[in-house]
Scaffold this active site. Structure first.
Site, mmCIF file in Angstrom:
data_model
loop_
_atom_site.group_PDB
_atom_site.id
_atom_site.type_symbol
_atom_site.label_atom_id
_atom_site.label_comp_id
_atom_site.label_asym_id
_atom_site.label_seq_id
_atom_site.Cartn_x
_atom_site.Cartn_y
_atom_site.Cartn_z
ATOM 1 C CB SER A 14 -0.952 -0.049 1.236
ATOM 2 O OG SER A 14 -1.736 1.377 1.286
ATOM 3 C CB VAL A 30 8.521 0.600 3.908
ATOM 4 C CG1 VAL A 30 9.310 -0.044 2.951
ATOM 5 C CG2 VAL A 30 9.005 0.809 5.355
ATOM 6 C CB CYS A 31 4.562 1.334 0.089
ATOM 7 S SG CYS A 31 4.245 -0.262 0.923
ATOM 8 C CB ALA A 32 5.278 6.659 0.853
ATOM 9 C CB ALA A 74 6.047 5.197 -4.622
#
Length: 178
Positions: free
Chosen positions: A54, A59-61, A64
């Site tokens: 998500s 971490v995902c941000a 990205a």
């Protein structure tokens, strides 16, 4: 069925296991504007398929943002970030974070991508979302790099992924990638 970890707890993955030298399955995910984005298969350019649980996690941000920053340095490579987030949330994230150099798509409808690439989490607290993974697909549609992060809360090996993406462009390319 692969196993990965969420803060030390084992979680099982389900779906078709895709490995280096396999033909990348063609799947469709949903773009920010609700259009379909096709990934996998022979696209005429290299593809970096970045799968995250998500975009609404630190971490995902960060991942990205890093791929967005590096995407402009990759010639004839299309970078796609896929998550289970709703397209509207992805749109807000991209606007807020200035994500402009890659495509962002959602696998929320049918979990087609997560199932086809074998990264759908089958057990544990994050059951139903995708594990953190990176696939690099050459212009002929063959997977040339695969990383499923052993620990979901850790970022992938960026250097290895970017090097694989650069090498993947050594195949013939029609020059239509963004």
């Amino acid at each position: 069925m692969a196993i990965t970890h969420l803060k030390g707890e084992e979680v099982k993955l389900t779906g078709n296991e895709i490995n280096v030298s396999d033909v990348a399955p063609i799947v469709k995910i949903v773009g920010q504007d609700l259009s379909e984005i096709q990934v996998g298969g022979e696209e005429g350019c290299a593809q970096v398929l970045v799968v995250v649980p998500s975009l609404d996690t630190p971490v995902c941000a960060a991942e990205a943002r890093k791929f967005n920053e590096e995407a402009v340095k990759l010639d004839n490579v299309e970078v796609v970030v896929a998550s289970m987030d709703l397209p509207f949330a992805m749109g807000r994230f991209c606007t807020t974070e200035g994500i402009e150099n890659l495509k962002v798509g959602s696998d929320f409808r049918n979990k087609e991508l997560a199932t086809a690439y074998g990264v759908l989490i089958e057990s544990g607290a994050l059951r139903g979302v995708a594990a953190r993974a990176v696939f690099v697909i050459n212009a002929s549609g063959v997977v040339v790099y695969k990383e499923i992060c052993n620990e979901i809360t850790e970022e992938p090996n960026y250097d290895a992924a970017f090097e694989a993406a650069k090498e993947a462009t050594n195949t013939s390319c029609c020059g239509t990638c963004q």
